[in-house]
Scaffold this active site. Structure first.
Site, PDB file in Angstrom:
ATOM      1  N   TYR A  54      48.151  35.693  41.464  1.00  0.00           N
ATOM      2  CA  TYR A  54      47.454  36.229  42.638  1.00  0.00           C
ATOM      3  C   TYR A  54      47.126  35.129  43.644  1.00  0.00           C
ATOM      4  O   TYR A  54      46.649  34.056  43.282  1.00  0.00           O
ATOM      5  CB  TYR A  54      46.150  36.926  42.232  1.00  0.00           C
ATOM      6  N   GLY A  61      44.209  41.876  47.818  1.00  0.00           N
ATOM      7  CA  GLY A  61      43.440  43.116  47.745  1.00  0.00           C
ATOM      8  C   GLY A  61      44.252  44.244  47.141  1.00  0.00           C
ATOM      9  O   GLY A  61      44.761  44.148  46.018  1.00  0.00           O
TER      10      GLY A  61
END
Length: 283
Positions: A54, A61
């Site tokens: 990530y 998000g």
């Protein structure tokens, strides 16, 4: 002595002192630069592998499980900064912007944000030449981070948006051309690192704390002068009374008032043996 970014402890007073004047005296040790390179190396290893991590090679998000192709990672970081540079309101004071640049560099040099040396060096060049990205005062998301203010800061580092260059407002590209500073080009994760954090509210908080301390000291001095003017008594500020109350702030104020009267005071002395029981209740 220069302040060693990423190494010395940065207090509110030090941050304000460094931020109020252009071209603050700052330095980076070779050890801190080595640590910065080590952490950045972890990101580079991820990029060379097939891992999905990530913030490095994914969306953000809602799109956090969407993998981003390697040839789109730079564009992803640019898009992230540009899309979040949407603050509104009056422009933040130059000294706060300067303080934000200092705190941003100091935080990055702790290493854990894994930005490149190029990012740090660009920030230092902005400070050296007093190039201050213009930041609107509204747009923070509180505990989620100062996303909009930090994006405006990052936008200036890219050579986009407007800046104050030595006190004059102009496009960032023009300021970089005049100063000879090269615009920063973010690589994987660096856009995310640049816009995340709470350094904006921390910088404003530091200025507020330093100002509050000045006001507090001034209030004590005014109280002491007023006490002198009415020929008052120091009885209420006796250390023993404060110890009973156990309120730290009260103890410090009382101690300060007593210190202000520690020298000879003819007005106070002239009233030492009067028959007055107490001062007006407001005191």
């Amino acid at each position: 002595m220069p302040f060693l970014l990423g190494e010395n402890t940065l207090t509110c007073e030090q941050l304000v002192q460094l931020a109020v004047k252009p071209n603050p005296t700052l330095a980076i040790s070779s050890e801190v630069r080595a640590k910065l390179k080590m952490f950045r190396g972890y990101v580079e290893k991820v990029l060379q592998s097939d891992k999905t991590v990530y913030g490095i090679n994914t969306g953000f998000g809602f799109l956090s499980d969407v993998s981003i192709p390697k040839d789109k990672l730079v564009q992803l970081q640019l898009n992230l900064i540009r899309s979040h540079a949407c603050g509104v309101g009056e422009t933040v004071e130059p000294e706060v912007i300067r303080g934000l640049l200092i705190l941003r560099a100091h935080t990055f040099l702790l290493g854990h944000s894994a930005v490149s040396e190029s990012c740090i060096d660009t920030i230092l060049e902005f400070l050296k030449h007093d190039i201050l990205p213009i930041i609107p005062c509204k747009g923070s998301v509180g505990a989620s981070g100062d996303l909009a203010p930090l994006s405006h800061l990052a936008l200036g580092l890219l050579g986009e948006g407007d800046v104050f260059y030595q006190g004059i407002k102009m496009p960032a590209a023009a300021a970089l051309k005049k100063s000879g500073v090269k615009a920063f080009s973010p690589s994987a994760k660096e856009g995310l690192s640049l816009i995340n954090g709470t350094q904006f509210m921390t910088t404003i908080g530091a200025f507020a704390i330093v100002e509050a301390k000045k006001l507090s000291n001034a209030a004590d001095a005014i109280a002491a002068l007023s006490l002198d003017a009415i020929r008052g008594t120091l009885s209420a500020f006796d250390e023993r009374i404060q110890n009973v109350r156990k309120q730290n702030g009260q103890k410090k104020v009382a101690e300060h008032i007593r210190k202000l009267f520690s020298g000879k005071d003819e007005i106070m002395s002239s009233h030492a043996d009067c028959n007055k029981v107490q001062d007006p209740y407001s005191f």
